[in-house]
Design a protein around this motif. Structure first.
Motif, PDB file in Angstrom:
ATOM      1  N   GLY A   1       9.978   7.107  -9.179  1.00 22.26           N
ATOM      2  CA  GLY A   1       9.021   7.190 -10.263  1.00 22.26           C
ATOM      3  C   GLY A   1       7.565   7.191  -9.813  1.00 22.26           C
ATOM      4  O   GLY A   1       6.653   7.229 -10.643  1.00 22.26           O
ATOM      5  N   TRP A   2       7.331   7.125  -8.512  1.00 21.98           N
ATOM      6  CA  TRP A   2       5.957   7.073  -8.037  1.00 21.98           C
ATOM      7  C   TRP A   2       5.622   8.270  -7.137  1.00 21.98           C
ATOM      8  O   TRP A   2       4.535   8.812  -7.165  1.00 21.98           O
ATOM      9  CB  TRP A   2       5.709   5.760  -7.289  1.00 21.98           C
ATOM     10  CG  TRP A   2       4.253   5.445  -7.118  1.00 21.98           C
ATOM     11  CD1 TRP A   2       3.184   6.156  -7.597  1.00 21.98           C
ATOM     12  CD2 TRP A   2       3.699   4.334  -6.431  1.00 21.98           C
ATOM     13  NE1 TRP A   2       1.997   5.556  -7.241  1.00 21.98           N
ATOM     14  CE2 TRP A   2       2.289   4.423  -6.521  1.00 21.98           C
ATOM     15  CE3 TRP A   2       4.241   3.252  -5.733  1.00 21.98           C
ATOM     16  CZ2 TRP A   2       1.435   3.494  -5.956  1.00 21.98           C
ATOM     17  CZ3 TRP A   2       3.397   2.333  -5.179  1.00 21.98           C
ATOM     18  CH2 TRP A   2       2.009   2.436  -5.289  1.00 21.98           C
ATOM     19  N   GLY A   3       6.553   8.693  -6.327  1.00 18.77           N
ATOM     20  CA  GLY A   3       6.334   9.830  -5.442  1.00 18.77           C
ATOM     21  C   GLY A   3       5.757   9.472  -4.096  1.00 18.77           C
ATOM     22  O   GLY A   3       5.458  10.353  -3.295  1.00 18.77           O
TER      23      GLY A   3
ATOM     24  N   LEU B   1       0.829  -1.206   0.000  1.00 17.51           N
ATOM     25  CA  LEU B   1       0.000   0.000   0.000  1.00 17.51           C
ATOM     26  C   LEU B   1       0.866   1.259   0.000  1.00 17.51           C
ATOM     27  O   LEU B   1       1.937   1.303   0.618  1.00 17.51           O
ATOM     28  CB  LEU B   1      -0.893   0.014   1.247  1.00 17.51           C
ATOM     29  CG  LEU B   1      -1.758  -1.235   1.473  1.00 17.51           C
ATOM     30  CD1 LEU B   1      -2.467  -1.132   2.816  1.00 17.51           C
ATOM     31  CD2 LEU B   1      -2.753  -1.423   0.341  1.00 17.51           C
ATOM     32  N   PRO B   2       0.394   2.305  -0.673  1.00 17.16           N
ATOM     33  CA  PRO B   2       1.097   3.596  -0.613  1.00 17.16           C
ATOM     34  C   PRO B   2       0.898   4.246   0.751  1.00 17.16           C
ATOM     35  O   PRO B   2      -0.114   4.036   1.409  1.00 17.16           O
ATOM     36  CB  PRO B   2       0.423   4.417  -1.721  1.00 17.16           C
ATOM     37  CG  PRO B   2      -0.925   3.803  -1.885  1.00 17.16           C
ATOM     38  CD  PRO B   2      -0.785   2.350  -1.552  1.00 17.16           C
ATOM     39  N   ILE B   3       1.878   5.024   1.149  1.00  9.75           N
ATOM     40  CA  ILE B   3       1.852   5.710   2.443  1.00  9.75           C
ATOM     41  C   ILE B   3       1.527   7.185   2.223  1.00  9.75           C
ATOM     42  O   ILE B   3       2.087   7.840   1.334  1.00  9.75           O
ATOM     43  CB  ILE B   3       3.214   5.571   3.159  1.00  9.75           C
ATOM     44  CG1 ILE B   3       3.465   4.102   3.517  1.00  9.75           C
ATOM     45  CG2 ILE B   3       3.274   6.452   4.404  1.00  9.75           C
ATOM     46  CD1 ILE B   3       4.863   3.847   4.085  1.00  9.75           C
TER      47      ILE B   3
END
Length: 202
Positions: A190-192, A105-107
């Motif tokens: 590449g995602w941030g 999951l993204p934070i």
């Protein structure tokens, strides 16, 4: 007279053989039917053993009990840290879902909120149904993990005073290694965003 005795002996012998044959059949039947314990002793490799080990005849897990601990990595290559789960419906649901597939999951951070620098959250895909029983929380300790509707896990990696309606889920041991792993988690190129991985295995 001899002939009568011979016939009598022959009949007796036949009677003994017939009785012996029936006894043998009876014994064989007991070994296969009444001897179910003996049979199940050999069948522990199939159904008999599946309940005690949680494995069926195909080697698949049959244990549906959710984990009481989850492994969490901060970053794709991070070391695992144990998240201890509380015994409630929310934590059990999260553990069940994670048990079917690791979560990556993204934070996100609550920038602008009081104490935002020691809290972060992870949005869970909406396909996972998670019950909640929120309570008003005003103080959080480092390592505390909460669930916030809808489908959001909130982690405090430092002590904080933030008022919110949260369901307690679990906690991390508040060690220097844990805090460093959270703070030093690199942004995914590449995602941030930073990444958290949650699984039911170390």
């Amino acid at each position: 007279m001899k002939q009568i005795m011979l016939k009598s002996f022959s009949l007796s012998l036949m009677l003994v053989l017939v009785i012996a044959a029936f006894a043998g059949c009876s014994s064989h039947t007991e070994n296969n039917v009444g001897g179910g314990n003996r049979l199940s002793g050999n069948s522990d490799l199939t159904g008999g053993n599946s309940q005690s080990t949680g494995v069926d005849i195909n080697g698949e897990s049959t244990n549906n009990a959710p984990a009481t601990e989850l492994a969490v990595r901060f970053g794709d290559d991070g070391e695992p840290f144990v998240m201890h789960l509380y015994d409630n419906e929310t934590a059990r649901a999260i553990a069940r879902h994670v048990g079917t597939s690791e979560w990556r999951l993204p934070i996100y951070h609550y920038e602008g909120y009081k104490n935002w620098e020691v809290m972060q959250y992870y949005d869970i895909p909406s396909r996972y149904e998670i019950p909640s029983n929120p309570e008003t929380v005003t103080k959080e300790t480092a390592g505390a993990v909460y669930y916030s509707e809808p489908n959001r896990i909130v982690l405090f990696y430092g002590d904080a005073e933030v008022t919110g309606e949260y369901t307690p889920v679990g906690y991390f041991d508040n060690t220097e290694e844990f805090r460093s792993a959270v703070e030093d988690n690199p942004v995914l190129e590449g995602w941030g965003n930073k990444i958290v991985r949650i699984s039911d295995e170390d």
